[in-house]
Scaffold this motif. Structure first.
Motif, mmCIF file in Angstrom:
data_model
loop_
_atom_site.group_PDB
_atom_site.id
_atom_site.type_symbol
_atom_site.label_atom_id
_atom_site.label_comp_id
_atom_site.label_asym_id
_atom_site.label_seq_id
_atom_site.Cartn_x
_atom_site.Cartn_y
_atom_site.Cartn_z
ATOM 1 N N TYR A 217 -36.702 -6.113 -51.331
ATOM 2 C CA TYR A 217 -37.123 -6.846 -50.616
ATOM 3 C C TYR A 217 -38.902 -5.986 -50.597
ATOM 4 O O TYR A 217 -38.688 -4.945 -51.693
ATOM 5 C CB TYR A 217 -36.702 -6.699 -49.292
ATOM 6 C CG TYR A 217 -35.317 -7.934 -49.308
ATOM 7 C CD1 TYR A 217 -34.091 -7.500 -49.508
ATOM 8 C CD2 TYR A 217 -34.838 -8.872 -48.509
ATOM 9 C CE1 TYR A 217 -33.508 -7.426 -49.466
ATOM 10 C CE2 TYR A 217 -34.676 -10.148 -48.937
ATOM 11 C CZ TYR A 217 -33.400 -9.367 -49.123
ATOM 12 O OH TYR A 217 -32.374 -9.911 -48.641
ATOM 13 N N ARG A 218 -39.495 -6.600 -49.616
ATOM 14 C CA ARG A 218 -40.828 -6.314 -49.691
ATOM 15 C C ARG A 218 -41.289 -6.770 -48.738
ATOM 16 O O ARG A 218 -41.591 -8.125 -48.012
ATOM 17 C CB ARG A 218 -42.140 -6.291 -50.814
ATOM 18 C CG ARG A 218 -42.850 -8.416 -51.449
ATOM 19 C CD ARG A 218 -43.240 -7.934 -52.416
ATOM 20 N NE ARG A 218 -43.794 -9.429 -52.923
ATOM 21 C CZ ARG A 218 -44.731 -9.531 -53.320
ATOM 22 N NH1 ARG A 218 -44.982 -9.064 -54.640
ATOM 23 N NH2 ARG A 218 -44.944 -11.257 -53.835
ATOM 24 N N GLN A 219 -42.551 -5.616 -47.629
ATOM 25 C CA GLN A 219 -43.373 -5.983 -46.567
ATOM 26 C C GLN A 219 -44.637 -5.303 -46.781
ATOM 27 O O GLN A 219 -44.567 -5.270 -46.774
ATOM 28 C CB GLN A 219 -42.557 -5.674 -45.447
ATOM 29 C CG GLN A 219 -42.959 -6.235 -43.893
ATOM 30 C CD GLN A 219 -41.908 -5.400 -43.080
ATOM 31 O OE1 GLN A 219 -41.092 -5.234 -43.167
ATOM 32 N NE2 GLN A 219 -42.646 -6.329 -41.915
ATOM 33 N N GLN B 184 -48.419 -5.008 -45.000
ATOM 34 C CA GLN B 184 -49.257 -5.065 -44.691
ATOM 35 C C GLN B 184 -49.149 -6.443 -43.195
ATOM 36 O O GLN B 184 -50.104 -7.431 -43.722
ATOM 37 C CB GLN B 184 -49.944 -4.606 -44.075
ATOM 38 C CG GLN B 184 -50.619 -3.620 -42.451
ATOM 39 C CD GLN B 184 -51.634 -2.889 -43.016
ATOM 40 O OE1 GLN B 184 -51.972 -2.342 -43.909
ATOM 41 N NE2 GLN B 184 -52.124 -2.104 -41.842
ATOM 42 N N LYS C 83 -47.247 -8.723 -42.622
ATOM 43 C CA LYS C 83 -45.997 -10.104 -42.700
ATOM 44 C C LYS C 83 -45.286 -9.373 -42.728
ATOM 45 O O LYS C 83 -44.323 -8.353 -42.196
ATOM 46 C CB LYS C 83 -46.638 -10.310 -43.934
ATOM 47 C CG LYS C 83 -48.291 -10.903 -44.704
ATOM 48 C CD LYS C 83 -48.264 -11.278 -45.998
ATOM 49 C CE LYS C 83 -49.893 -11.264 -46.367
ATOM 50 N NZ LYS C 83 -50.142 -12.180 -47.283
ATOM 51 N N GLY C 84 -44.008 -10.512 -42.616
ATOM 52 C CA GLY C 84 -42.840 -10.465 -42.740
ATOM 53 C C GLY C 84 -42.345 -9.695 -44.248
ATOM 54 O O GLY C 84 -42.819 -9.575 -45.324
ATOM 55 N N ARG C 85 -40.941 -9.624 -43.494
ATOM 56 C CA ARG C 85 -40.176 -9.021 -45.351
ATOM 57 C C ARG C 85 -39.431 -10.064 -46.356
ATOM 58 O O ARG C 85 -38.768 -11.134 -45.705
ATOM 59 C CB ARG C 85 -38.986 -8.169 -44.637
ATOM 60 C CG ARG C 85 -38.547 -6.835 -45.680
ATOM 61 C CD ARG C 85 -37.263 -6.130 -45.032
ATOM 62 N NE ARG C 85 -37.858 -5.378 -44.525
ATOM 63 C CZ ARG C 85 -37.559 -3.900 -43.859
ATOM 64 N NH1 ARG C 85 -35.845 -4.140 -44.160
ATOM 65 N NH2 ARG C 85 -37.687 -3.740 -43.424
ATOM 66 N N GLU C 86 -39.786 -9.836 -46.867
ATOM 67 C CA GLU C 86 -39.262 -11.245 -47.922
ATOM 68 C C GLU C 86 -38.866 -10.346 -49.229
ATOM 69 O O GLU C 86 -38.633 -9.527 -49.762
ATOM 70 C CB GLU C 86 -41.046 -12.127 -48.717
ATOM 71 C CG GLU C 86 -41.530 -11.195 -50.028
ATOM 72 C CD GLU C 86 -43.001 -11.456 -50.265
ATOM 73 O OE1 GLU C 86 -43.434 -12.886 -50.255
ATOM 74 O OE2 GLU C 86 -43.210 -11.552 -51.419
ATOM 75 N N ALA D 185 -46.898 -3.944 -51.704
ATOM 76 C CA ALA D 185 -46.477 -3.305 -50.330
ATOM 77 C C ALA D 185 -45.459 -3.077 -50.062
ATOM 78 O O ALA D 185 -45.130 -1.780 -51.094
ATOM 79 C CB ALA D 185 -45.152 -4.854 -49.728
ATOM 80 N N TYR E 92 -41.540 -1.683 -50.594
ATOM 81 C CA TYR E 92 -40.437 -1.639 -51.641
ATOM 82 C C TYR E 92 -39.559 -0.960 -50.137
ATOM 83 O O TYR E 92 -38.971 -0.377 -51.085
ATOM 84 C CB TYR E 92 -40.567 -1.985 -52.770
ATOM 85 C CG TYR E 92 -41.579 -3.174 -53.559
ATOM 86 C CD1 TYR E 92 -43.420 -3.803 -52.912
ATOM 87 C CD2 TYR E 92 -41.297 -4.559 -54.448
ATOM 88 C CE1 TYR E 92 -43.740 -4.132 -53.385
ATOM 89 C CE2 TYR E 92 -42.528 -5.316 -54.148
ATOM 90 C CZ TYR E 92 -43.659 -4.622 -54.043
ATOM 91 O OH TYR E 92 -44.394 -5.786 -54.960
ATOM 92 N N TYR E 93 -38.286 -2.016 -50.683
ATOM 93 C CA TYR E 93 -36.868 -1.641 -49.723
ATOM 94 C C TYR E 93 -35.896 -2.268 -50.363
ATOM 95 O O TYR E 93 -35.858 -3.409 -50.772
ATOM 96 C CB TYR E 93 -37.172 -2.478 -48.657
ATOM 97 C CG TYR E 93 -38.067 -1.875 -47.527
ATOM 98 C CD1 TYR E 93 -38.778 -2.530 -47.128
ATOM 99 C CD2 TYR E 93 -37.745 -0.938 -46.897
ATOM 100 C CE1 TYR E 93 -39.920 -2.240 -46.277
ATOM 101 C CE2 TYR E 93 -38.560 -0.325 -45.511
ATOM 102 C CZ TYR E 93 -39.900 -1.266 -45.589
ATOM 103 O OH TYR E 93 -41.014 -0.759 -44.544
#
Length: 122
Positions: free
Chosen positions: A37-39, A41, A43-46, A92, A94-95
């Protein structure tokens, strides 16, 4: 105790590439799907990419399809995200996220890494 540790982020110019890694501790890594996933600044996580436990099934967010590739090495307890043709819009944190089963598609699992920053300059 499951721990996920991302690495490989950094600063890259537009058009460049990076490979992110997500190293997992704990048992039975090969029994669970993984996702990235990425987020950005503000913004929501996508969702970005997802892969099943054996690697047979994958899917991608439309914005990265054809540029990013998710893989995994179950012998090394590690998932990867190869990112090519990067643009500033890919900037972003990244998770990685471990599914709660062998394949949860886009359903978010319980365990998350701490994130790694990717910054793409124009």
């Amino acid at each position: 105790q499951v721990q996920l540790v991302e690495s490989g982020g950094g600063l890259v110019q537009s058009g460049g590439s990076l490979r992110l890694s997500c190293a997992a501790s704990g048992v039975f890594f090969s029994a669970y799907g993984m996702s990235w996933y990425r987020q950005a600044q503000g913004k929501g996580r996508e969702s970005v990419a997802t892969i099943s436990a054996t690697g047979e099934l994958t899917d991608y967010h439309a914005s990265v399809r054809g540029r990013f590739t998710i893989t995994r090495d179950n012998a090394r307890n590690t998932a990867y995200l190869q990112m090519n043709s990067l643009t500033p819009e890919d900037t972003a944190v990244y998770y990685c996220n471990r599914h709660d089963s062998w394949w949860s598609y886009w359903a978010q699992g319980t365990y998350w890494g701490q994130g790694t920053q990717v910054t793409v300059s124009s």
